[in-house]
Write an enzyme that holds these catalytic residues in place. Structure first.
Site, short mmCIF file in Angstrom:
data_model
loop_
_atom_site.label_atom_id
_atom_site.label_comp_id
_atom_site.label_asym_id
_atom_site.label_seq_id
_atom_site.Cartn_x
_atom_site.Cartn_y
_atom_site.Cartn_z
N ASP A 84 45.89 31.99 38.57
CA ASP A 84 46.57 33.16 38.16
C ASP A 84 46.60 33.42 36.80
O ASP A 84 46.89 32.42 36.07
CB ASP A 84 48.29 33.26 38.78
CG ASP A 84 48.47 34.83 38.85
OD1 ASP A 84 47.76 35.55 39.78
OD2 ASP A 84 49.17 35.10 38.39
N PHE A 167 34.36 39.29 31.54
CA PHE A 167 34.99 40.29 32.51
C PHE A 167 36.28 40.85 32.10
O PHE A 167 37.01 40.33 31.03
CB PHE A 167 34.96 39.79 33.76
CG PHE A 167 35.88 38.62 34.05
CD1 PHE A 167 35.78 37.40 33.43
CD2 PHE A 167 37.10 38.73 34.88
CE1 PHE A 167 36.83 36.42 33.60
CE2 PHE A 167 38.15 37.79 34.96
CZ PHE A 167 37.81 36.65 34.24
N TYR A 169 39.38 41.89 30.53
CA TYR A 169 39.88 42.39 29.05
C TYR A 169 39.02 41.61 27.86
O TYR A 169 39.50 41.85 26.71
CB TYR A 169 41.37 42.11 29.03
CG TYR A 169 42.72 42.86 29.91
CD1 TYR A 169 42.67 44.03 29.48
CD2 TYR A 169 42.97 42.28 30.86
CE1 TYR A 169 43.72 44.71 30.41
CE2 TYR A 169 43.58 42.88 32.10
CZ TYR A 169 44.00 43.87 31.67
OH TYR A 169 44.69 44.86 32.36
N LYS A 190 33.34 31.31 24.54
CA LYS A 190 34.43 31.23 25.28
C LYS A 190 35.01 30.32 26.15
O LYS A 190 36.11 29.78 26.04
CB LYS A 190 34.42 32.54 26.44
CG LYS A 190 35.53 32.91 27.14
CD LYS A 190 35.37 33.98 28.28
CE LYS A 190 36.68 34.23 29.17
NZ LYS A 190 36.54 35.05 30.33
P1 ITT Z 1 42.62 36.46 42.73
O1 ITT Z 1 44.27 36.93 42.80
O2 ITT Z 1 41.90 36.85 43.93
O3 ITT Z 1 42.37 35.22 42.12
P2 ITT Z 1 42.70 38.72 40.63
O4 ITT Z 1 41.74 39.20 39.74
O5 ITT Z 1 43.69 39.69 41.20
O6 ITT Z 1 41.95 37.69 41.43
P3 ITT Z 1 44.78 38.07 39.07
O7 ITT Z 1 45.83 38.24 39.72
O8 ITT Z 1 45.24 36.36 38.42
O9 ITT Z 1 43.77 37.74 39.70
O10 ITT Z 1 44.56 38.55 37.63
C1 ITT Z 1 43.94 38.27 36.67
C2 ITT Z 1 43.28 39.36 35.74
O11 ITT Z 1 43.63 39.12 34.55
C3 ITT Z 1 41.67 39.63 35.84
O12 ITT Z 1 41.59 40.71 36.86
C4 ITT Z 1 41.58 40.07 34.48
O13 ITT Z 1 41.93 41.33 34.35
C5 ITT Z 1 42.42 39.26 33.56
N1 ITT Z 1 41.88 38.14 33.50
C6 ITT Z 1 41.93 36.67 33.59
N2 ITT Z 1 41.36 35.82 32.95
C7 ITT Z 1 40.63 36.83 32.29
C8 ITT Z 1 39.48 36.28 31.35
O14 ITT Z 1 39.00 35.20 31.27
N3 ITT Z 1 38.89 37.30 30.59
C9 ITT Z 1 39.30 38.72 30.74
N4 ITT Z 1 40.20 39.04 31.74
C10 ITT Z 1 40.92 38.01 32.24
#
Ligand code: ITT
Length: 211
Positions: A84, A167, A169, A190
């Site tokens: 998360d 991806f 942000y 990264k």
């Molecule tokens: P799962 O719950 O299925 O794992 P999700 O995309 O809904 O997928 P999260 O609830 O953890 O996962 O939300 C993570 C969000 O935070 C992701 O969709 C991005 O918008 C942002 N994010 C997380 N890690 C990132 C990264 O390495 N680079 C850029 N944005 C990131």
């Protein structure tokens, strides 16, 4: 309850060890596969159709990570890893935070989320554009969390979308020490400092210590 032959089991002599990620976000799977290397096979919930959607009702990254790992681990044998993660912007009271994936509304795109952050931060000078990415990994088995690992990378928000790499942000986040965003920097750079790689390094140590 339906279970499936182990994704995260100990391998037989000639097989690679497998890690099942409790995610449907292919970007996370790709990054974690790259960071763990070819010696490990990383699979995710998109490859295991019977796995349920886990509602993220927690208010912290840790709570949501545990919910996902525990919820999915009830349906498979072996350990399950969940991620998360999200962006915290200080001037927005640490938003989008746990709402990072759905900041601009249910079903929104990465571009819409990024545009909303930029809109809310419009006119803010660099000194108050501080932000960080956070990632909490949880590992669970049979519905019980065994451990959690926390990783952070500090940076500042760009004033506009920069680059097309990564991806989420990434195109608006410039890590401390760089003038480029994660969308402009290589994936190697990264991964050398990201919130996810820092949490994953701790998971690797934990995993190795289990033998
Ligand atoms: P799962 O719950 O299925 O794992 P999700 O995309 O809904 O997928 P999260 O609830 O953890 O996962 O939300 C993570 C969000 O935070 C992701 O969709 C991005 O918008 C942002 N994010 C997380 N890690 C990132 C990264 O390495 N680079 C850029 N944005 C990131």
């Amino acid at each position: 309850m339906e279970t499936e032959n182990n994704p995260s089991a100990k391998p037989s002599q000639h097989e690679k060890p497998e890690i099942l990620l409790a995610t449907r976000n292919k970007h996370k799977t790709r990054e974690i596969q790259t960071m763990l290397g070819e010696g490990v096979l990383v699979t995710d919930a998109t490859q295991h159709e019977h796995l349920p959607e886990i509602e993220e009702t927690g208010t912290t990254f840790e709570e949501n990570s545990k919910l996902k790992a525990e919820g999915i681990s009830l349906h498979v044998s072996g350990i399950v890893l969940a991620d998360d993660s999200g962006l915290e912007v200080d001037a927005l009271g640490k938003e989008p935070g746990v709402y990072s994936a759905r900041y601009a509304g249910p079903g929104c795109t990465d571009e819409e989320n990024t545009a909303l952050v930029l809109k809310r931060m419009k006119g803010f000078p660099d000194e108050v554009r501080t932000a960080r990415f956070r990632c909490v990994l949880a590992v669970a088995e049979n519905g019980v969390t065994l451990a959690t690992f926390d990783g952070t990378v500090e940076g500042i928000l760009a004033h506009e979308v920069r680059g097309v790499g990564g991806f989420g942000y990434d195109p608006i986040f410039m890590p401390i020490g760089y003038k480029e965003s994660f969308g402009e920097l290589s994936s190697e750079i990264k991964h050398s400092m990201s919130h996810r790689s820092r949490a994953l390094a701790q998971f690797r140590e934990w995993w190795a210590s289990r033998g």
